[in-house]
Design an enzyme around this catalytic site. Sequence first.
Site, PDB file in Angstrom:
ATOM      1  N   HIS A 142     -18.707  -0.033   6.739  1.00  0.00           N
ATOM      2  CA  HIS A 142     -17.266  -0.227   6.540  1.00  0.00           C
ATOM      3  C   HIS A 142     -16.877  -1.711   6.552  1.00  0.00           C
ATOM      4  O   HIS A 142     -16.843  -2.345   7.610  1.00  0.00           O
ATOM      5  CB  HIS A 142     -16.495   0.531   7.634  1.00  0.00           C
ATOM      6  CG  HIS A 142     -15.005   0.420   7.511  1.00  0.00           C
ATOM      7  ND1 HIS A 142     -14.159   0.428   8.601  1.00  0.00           N
ATOM      8  CD2 HIS A 142     -14.210   0.288   6.423  1.00  0.00           C
ATOM      9  CE1 HIS A 142     -12.924   0.301   8.184  1.00  0.00           C
ATOM     10  NE2 HIS A 142     -12.914   0.218   6.871  1.00  0.00           N
ATOM     11  N   ASN A 192     -10.054   0.319  13.307  1.00  0.00           N
ATOM     12  CA  ASN A 192      -8.846   1.102  13.063  1.00  0.00           C
ATOM     13  C   ASN A 192      -8.454   1.971  14.257  1.00  0.00           C
ATOM     14  O   ASN A 192      -7.342   2.479  14.325  1.00  0.00           O
ATOM     15  CB  ASN A 192      -8.997   1.972  11.809  1.00  0.00           C
ATOM     16  CG  ASN A 192      -8.822   1.136  10.550  1.00  0.00           C
ATOM     17  OD1 ASN A 192      -8.230   0.067  10.591  1.00  0.00           O
ATOM     18  ND2 ASN A 192      -9.359   1.615   9.444  1.00  0.00           N
TER      19      ASN A 192
HETATM   20  P1  NAI Z   1      -9.787   0.945  -5.558  1.00  0.00           P
HETATM   21  O1  NAI Z   1      -8.856   2.005  -6.009  1.00  0.00           O
HETATM   22  O2  NAI Z   1      -9.426  -0.485  -5.703  1.00  0.00           O
HETATM   23  O3  NAI Z   1     -11.194   1.160  -6.319  1.00  0.00           O
HETATM   24  C1  NAI Z   1     -11.852   2.378  -6.422  1.00  0.00           C
HETATM   25  C2  NAI Z   1     -12.715   2.362  -7.675  1.00  0.00           C
HETATM   26  O4  NAI Z   1     -13.564   3.506  -7.656  1.00  0.00           O
HETATM   27  C3  NAI Z   1     -11.915   2.410  -8.969  1.00  0.00           C
HETATM   28  O5  NAI Z   1     -12.344   1.381  -9.829  1.00  0.00           O
HETATM   29  C4  NAI Z   1     -12.227   3.798  -9.537  1.00  0.00           C
HETATM   30  O6  NAI Z   1     -12.263   3.817 -10.946  1.00  0.00           O
HETATM   31  C5  NAI Z   1     -13.603   4.051  -8.971  1.00  0.00           C
HETATM   32  N1  NAI Z   1     -13.961   5.470  -8.840  1.00  0.00           N
HETATM   33  C6  NAI Z   1     -13.201   6.500  -8.428  1.00  0.00           C
HETATM   34  N2  NAI Z   1     -13.926   7.634  -8.391  1.00  0.00           N
HETATM   35  C7  NAI Z   1     -15.172   7.305  -8.788  1.00  0.00           C
HETATM   36  C8  NAI Z   1     -16.391   8.031  -8.940  1.00  0.00           C
HETATM   37  N3  NAI Z   1     -16.445   9.342  -8.665  1.00  0.00           N
HETATM   38  N4  NAI Z   1     -17.485   7.361  -9.344  1.00  0.00           N
HETATM   39  C9  NAI Z   1     -17.445   6.043  -9.634  1.00  0.00           C
HETATM   40  N5  NAI Z   1     -16.318   5.299  -9.514  1.00  0.00           N
HETATM   41  C10 NAI Z   1     -15.209   5.926  -9.093  1.00  0.00           C
HETATM   42  O7  NAI Z   1     -10.154   1.310  -4.031  1.00  0.00           O
HETATM   43  P2  NAI Z   1     -10.592   0.324  -2.851  1.00  0.00           P
HETATM   44  O8  NAI Z   1      -9.401  -0.197  -2.181  1.00  0.00           O
HETATM   45  O9  NAI Z   1     -11.615  -0.620  -3.358  1.00  0.00           O
HETATM   46  O10 NAI Z   1     -11.270   1.373  -1.851  1.00  0.00           O
HETATM   47  C11 NAI Z   1     -12.515   1.960  -2.079  1.00  0.00           C
HETATM   48  C12 NAI Z   1     -13.054   2.591  -0.811  1.00  0.00           C
HETATM   49  O11 NAI Z   1     -13.107   1.604   0.215  1.00  0.00           O
HETATM   50  C13 NAI Z   1     -12.228   3.729  -0.240  1.00  0.00           C
HETATM   51  O12 NAI Z   1     -13.093   4.656   0.352  1.00  0.00           O
HETATM   52  C14 NAI Z   1     -11.389   3.048   0.809  1.00  0.00           C
HETATM   53  O13 NAI Z   1     -10.950   3.912   1.820  1.00  0.00           O
HETATM   54  C15 NAI Z   1     -12.376   2.033   1.347  1.00  0.00           C
HETATM   55  N6  NAI Z   1     -11.783   0.864   2.000  1.00  0.00           N
HETATM   56  C16 NAI Z   1     -10.702   0.219   1.451  1.00  0.00           C
HETATM   57  C17 NAI Z   1     -10.155  -0.886   2.082  1.00  0.00           C
HETATM   58  C18 NAI Z   1      -8.991  -1.607   1.497  1.00  0.00           C
HETATM   59  O14 NAI Z   1      -8.336  -2.371   2.224  1.00  0.00           O
HETATM   60  N7  NAI Z   1      -8.665  -1.449   0.230  1.00  0.00           N
HETATM   61  C19 NAI Z   1     -10.726  -1.401   3.351  1.00  0.00           C
HETATM   62  C20 NAI Z   1     -11.900  -0.722   3.787  1.00  0.00           C
HETATM   63  C21 NAI Z   1     -12.375   0.392   3.143  1.00  0.00           C
END
Ligand code: NAI
Length: 506
Positions: A142, A192
């Site tokens: 994480h 968190n």
């Molecule tokens: P984001 O929405 O910016 O990016 C997610 C990406 O994954 C998108 O480009 C989407 O097209 C792609 N995607 C969705 N389903 C997919 C699949 N089945 N196969 C391949 N690609 C797929 O999301 P973000 O913010 O980068 O978050 C991603 C993960 O990281 C989540 O699990 C989130 O909870 C976790 N996270 C996010 C944080 C944040 O502050 N944004 C901090 C720590 C963890």
Amino acid sequence: MKLLYNTVGVIGTGAMGQGIAQIAAQAGSTVKLFDTQAGATDRARDALAAQWDKLVAKGRLDAAQAANYKARLLRADALNDLAGCDLVIEAVVERLDVKKSLFSSLESVVSEQTVLASNTSSLSVTAIAGGLKHPGRFAGFHFFNPVPLMKVVEVIAGLKTATATSTALAEYARQMGHTPVHAQDTPGFIVNHAGRAYGTEALRIVSEGIADFATIDRILKDQAGFKLGPFELMDLTALDVSHPVMESVYHQYYEEPRYRPSVITAQRLAGGMLGRKTGEGFYRYVEGVAQTSAELPVPTVAEIPPVWVSPRAARRSELLQLLKNLGASIETGASPSMNALVLVAPLGFDITTVAVVERLDPARTIGIDMLIDDAATKRRVLATNPATRSDMRDAAHALFARDGKAVSVIRDSGGFVTQRVVATIVNIASDICQQGICSPKDLETAVTLGLGYPLGPLAMGDRYGPTNILEVLFNMQTVYGDPRYRPSPWLRRRGAIGLSLLHQEE
Ligand code: NAI
């Protein structure tokens, strides 16, 4: 040391995937990017290339080095292209069904030795691994946003994660220039979970009408040294991110009262007042600058009455010395004279209760927060009770502002702002130790790096006195009759001997 993973797959190239790809490429790994959205991987590569070019232009990165980094970023057009990866990190949408099915497809692509990791922030690592044939090679990894700047990563062991998997991921984190901390698979993991005290308790204080957002922010910054007040922080993070985290940790712990979210953020989220990014949150933003109301001016008072200090005041000798320094006339009788300003300094108790129990005239009784040594703070906080006369309030305000130090006057509550928030932080941190979620040392590291607190929560408890913290909690539990303030058994046991002292023992 030899690079642990030569080829790393990153699935999901949004905000987090991009950041993870960046530090992996910088560490020397070849990174294969995969995303289901058309054009997403190319956009991610372009964005990273532009960032590195900017660093070259500023003279902070060698051009040849930037070219190396860029060459290490490859596009994977299908999941099958990740076949040769030594490690695959997933950062797709935060949905258990999506992540589970992704990993089970992935298992049929990669070798049995490939380590699999999820960047989930709120789902159970054990649940994600539920459908895997080889769950021992799977763990939570994480990272925090923005990944290159937030130098900590939680390595989360699910029920079936092999120790070797966690150890290797921690080592790779170090190779990427990050500090790993080990956590058991529990709601909110470390950061968190530990972060549930600061904003939540501040919201409770607002909901009780004790002080407004700006006053609470000023108090916590000036008294306890937080870089951002809780409301500034929530405005920065945005409520569409932070409110769901509060709800998720609360519900995952089966409605444990310590984590109870606030109706204030639920309503603001529904109303679209999310924070900086929408131009209005707890503060309104004009061209990115928070609009805050000015502080109440120091009242002009012709004559300050003599001051009598309760024999039960916290840090009583320091308080008497402070009054002397401020030029107050101090009464030394067993009880206050008829016109004295009566000063109490309780820990956890409200001013009304103290006035009643100590048989003091509530109209002349004012409280001051003495949890923290006055010399170590930039602000003094006074509390009235509902019967306090305005001339007595003004006299106390003027007296304590005599040397130019800022003074806030708040309404009566069990525990002052700093007492409530600090005690809640220390208590939740103690409970993390009680549950064995991580080592006390990793807890301190995770909180200072992940939340930016001035001190780790255990060091904070030691700085302000574990027995003082316990006293605040015991008394607040009495005032509020609410189990959310019950001290963790860990804090009760260690309180007498110091909290962070025990790092060496555990
Ligand atoms: P984001 O929405 O910016 O990016 C997610 C990406 O994954 C998108 O480009 C989407 O097209 C792609 N995607 C969705 N389903 C997919 C699949 N089945 N196969 C391949 N690609 C797929 O999301 P973000 O913010 O980068 O978050 C991603 C993960 O990281 C989540 O699990 C989130 O909870 C976790 N996270 C996010 C944080 C944040 O502050 N944004 C901090 C720590 C963890």
